[in-house]
Design a protein around this motif. Structure first.
Motif, PDB file in Angstrom:
ATOM      1  N   UNK A 107       6.025  11.610  -5.054  1.00 35.83           N
ATOM      2  CA  UNK A 107       6.946  10.953  -4.123  1.00 35.83           C
ATOM      3  C   UNK A 107       6.202  10.072  -3.131  1.00 35.83           C
ATOM      4  N   UNK A 108       4.965  10.408  -2.801  1.00 38.37           N
ATOM      5  CA  UNK A 108       4.167   9.535  -1.937  1.00 38.37           C
ATOM      6  C   UNK A 108       3.912   8.196  -2.630  1.00 38.37           C
ATOM      7  N   UNK A 109       3.587   8.265  -3.907  1.00 37.94           N
ATOM      8  CA  UNK A 109       3.385   7.029  -4.671  1.00 37.94           C
ATOM      9  C   UNK A 109       4.679   6.232  -4.779  1.00 37.94           C
ATOM     10  N   UNK A 110       5.789   6.953  -4.988  1.00 39.74           N
ATOM     11  CA  UNK A 110       7.093   6.283  -5.063  1.00 39.74           C
ATOM     12  C   UNK A 110       7.374   5.536  -3.763  1.00 39.74           C
ATOM     13  N   UNK A 111       7.071   6.162  -2.617  1.00 37.88           N
ATOM     14  CA  UNK A 111       7.273   5.508  -1.327  1.00 37.88           C
ATOM     15  C   UNK A 111       6.443   4.235  -1.227  1.00 37.88           C
ATOM     16  N   UNK A 112       5.208   4.286  -1.670  1.00 38.83           N
ATOM     17  CA  UNK A 112       4.347   3.109  -1.602  1.00 38.83           C
ATOM     18  C   UNK A 112       4.837   1.998  -2.532  1.00 38.83           C
ATOM     19  N   UNK A 113       5.413   2.373  -3.664  1.00 36.33           N
ATOM     20  CA  UNK A 113       5.958   1.364  -4.572  1.00 36.33           C
ATOM     21  C   UNK A 113       7.209   0.716  -3.984  1.00 36.33           C
ATOM     22  N   UNK A 114       8.002   1.476  -3.252  1.00 35.40           N
ATOM     23  CA  UNK A 114       9.154   0.883  -2.559  1.00 35.40           C
ATOM     24  C   UNK A 114       8.672  -0.144  -1.552  1.00 35.40           C
ATOM     25  N   UNK A 115       7.604   0.191  -0.820  1.00 31.10           N
ATOM     26  CA  UNK A 115       7.037  -0.759   0.146  1.00 31.10           C
ATOM     27  C   UNK A 115       6.538  -2.015  -0.549  1.00 31.10           C
ATOM     28  N   UNK A 116       5.931  -1.874  -1.725  1.00 33.97           N
ATOM     29  CA  UNK A 116       5.463  -3.032  -2.491  1.00 33.97           C
ATOM     30  C   UNK A 116       6.640  -3.899  -2.916  1.00 33.97           C
ATOM     31  N   UNK A 117       7.711  -3.281  -3.390  1.00 39.73           N
ATOM     32  CA  UNK A 117       8.883  -4.051  -3.834  1.00 39.73           C
ATOM     33  C   UNK A 117       9.507  -4.810  -2.665  1.00 39.73           C
ATOM     34  N   UNK A 118       9.490  -4.213  -1.472  1.00 36.97           N
ATOM     35  CA  UNK A 118       9.998  -4.918  -0.288  1.00 36.97           C
ATOM     36  C   UNK A 118       9.138  -6.148   0.000  1.00 36.97           C
ATOM     37  N   UNK A 119       7.833  -5.991  -0.081  1.00 33.63           N
ATOM     38  CA  UNK A 119       6.936  -7.134   0.149  1.00 33.63           C
ATOM     39  C   UNK A 119       7.190  -8.241  -0.860  1.00 33.63           C
ATOM     40  N   UNK A 120       7.457  -7.872  -2.104  1.00 31.46           N
ATOM     41  CA  UNK A 120       7.726  -8.882  -3.130  1.00 31.46           C
ATOM     42  C   UNK A 120       9.017  -9.629  -2.833  1.00 31.46           C
ATOM     43  N   UNK A 121      10.047  -8.922  -2.381  1.00 31.50           N
ATOM     44  CA  UNK A 121      11.298  -9.587  -2.031  1.00 31.50           C
ATOM     45  C   UNK A 121      11.102 -10.560  -0.874  1.00 31.50           C
TER      46      UNK A 121
END
Length: 407
Positions: A107-121
């Motif tokens: 879930x920590x990795x999942x949180x970091x991937x959500x942050x990455x997707x926000x940066x991409x948007x």
């Protein structure tokens, strides 16, 4: 953990929201509320999902930091799907840290991937690439997480026009998605892979036009030709890049000269196109001379702008060809349409954040698109969102905002 909660969690991990709801739909304890919220998100009921997740987070006690952090991560993913991009990323980063400390690495990795997707948007491609570089994707045990991570890697590669690494990342994402057996994830990978096969731009050269896919655009930019990029609004020659997005008059003149190459372009035609004036006089010609002088200084490292009896001509220093890279859709609102083409409902504030424009500027552009029937509003006041039909037949990835020039 009771058996129903465990079974519902397994169903959600497999993408089976309905099976999960059958087990916890009538329960109101915090773990069940959290699972119901995630299930509603998978079914597309995002507002209801956020309400349930917030109730679950409030229900967990102060000693249940792990469960509360998981709710924060789930709510952040819902906010991303709702295109609510204005919140502080610190809350999500704190939740990721709390999960990491308590050994919930998935879930920590999942949180970091959500942050990455926000940066991409938001078009912050460099920051997204740096965040992905800090993840050890090969060590991830969950195939779903591997697929999500590889999709993010592929998008970074696509947005920086590196189609080889993008294709390799998509192949890894496909293998992981097949292992996870989550239909929504398989569909997302297939849609991302289809971007490589769709036309992304048009090549205009000496009066002839041809459609190009992303790999062909990449090859064109690496060819050494003098490319006037109307997708990103700038001039490229080899590895050199001159952005002109904030200088619309100069870019319009440069594009007109490039489209007319190797011939010259009439002065009155340049005035009409750059200044949007039909009847010209000597003051307009004087202004044109000033703007051409500025453009000469800008392109001096790679080309000359020569005056002729009837107008001006663009002349590269060497034997390079002059090519115009034309976007699949034209107009000042092209980047706005590209963002809305993902099918999600965007708020005005989120669109302004992603485009780096003021909300008032975005509102005016949306009003014009709405009048033309190209977008529509749903909801009112603070809950108003904007949606548009997908643009079929081509990809708009070259029109999306990006903090890095194409590599």
């Amino acid at each position: 953990m009771d058996s129903l909660i465990a079974a519902a969690g397994r169903a959600l991990a497999a993408g089976d929201a309905l099976s999960a709801l059958k087990r916890v739909a009538l329960r109101n304890d915090p773990p069940a509320l959290a699972l119901r919220g995630i299930a509603m998100a998978q079914l597309g009921e995002l507002a209801r999902s956020r309400e349930l997740l917030r109730r679950a987070a409030r229900g967990f006690g102060s000693h249940e930091a792990l469960a509360r952090a998981r709710c924060v991560v789930a709510e952040a993913e819902v906010a991303l799907a709702l295109r609510e991009l204005g919140g502080s990323p610190r809350t999500l980063a704190a939740a990721a840290q709390a999960l990491e400390v308590r050994a919930d690495h998935a879930n920590a990795t999942h949180a970091r991937l959500i942050a990455v997707r926000r940066l991409l948007l938001l078009g912050r491609i460099g920051e997204a690439a740096a965040a992905l570089a800090g993840l050890d994707i090969r060590s991830l045990a969950s195939p779903s997480l591997v697929a999500l991570a590889e999709l993010a890697v592929a998008e970074v590669a696509l947005r920086t026009l590196r189609t080889g690494p993008a294709r390799a990342a998509l192949q890894r994402a496909q293998a992981a998605a097949e292992s996870a057996r989550v239909p929504a994830l398989l569909a997302e990978v297939a849609e991302a892979a289809a971007v490589l096969e769709r036309p992304a731009a048009r090549r205009w050269q000496a009066g002839e036009c041809a459609m190009l896919r992303l790999a062909e655009v990449e090859a064109l930019l690496a060819s050494g030709a003098l490319v006037v990029d109307a997708c990103r609004r700038g001039l490229r020659s080899g590895n050199a890049w001159w952005p002109l997005g904030r200088r619309p008059v100069l870019f319009t003149l440069l594009r007109a000269l490039a489209e007319g190459w190797p011939a010259d372009v009439d002065r009155d035609a340049l005035i009409a196109r750059a200044f949007r004036i039909r009847r010209t006089d000597e003051t307009h010609r004087a202004r044109l001379r000033v703007e051409i002088g500025r453009l000469r200084a800008l392109v001096a490292p790679v080309a000359r702008i020569e005056a002729s009896e009837r107008g001006y001509a663009l002349a590269p220093h060497g034997e390079e060809e002059v090519i115009v890279l034309v976007p699949p859709i034209e107009g000042g609102e092209a980047s706005l349409q590209a963002l809305l083409a993902d099918g999600a409902a965007w708020s005005t504030s989120a669109l302004a954040l992603a485009l780096g424009e003021s909300q008032r500027t975005v509102q005016r552009a949306l009003a014009e698109l709405e009048a033309a029937g190209q977008v529509r509003a749903i909801g009112r006041a603070r809950s108003q969102r904007w949606v548009a039909p997908p643009l079929a037949g081509f990809t708009t990835i070259l029109l999306l905002p990006a903090s890095l020039p194409l590599a």
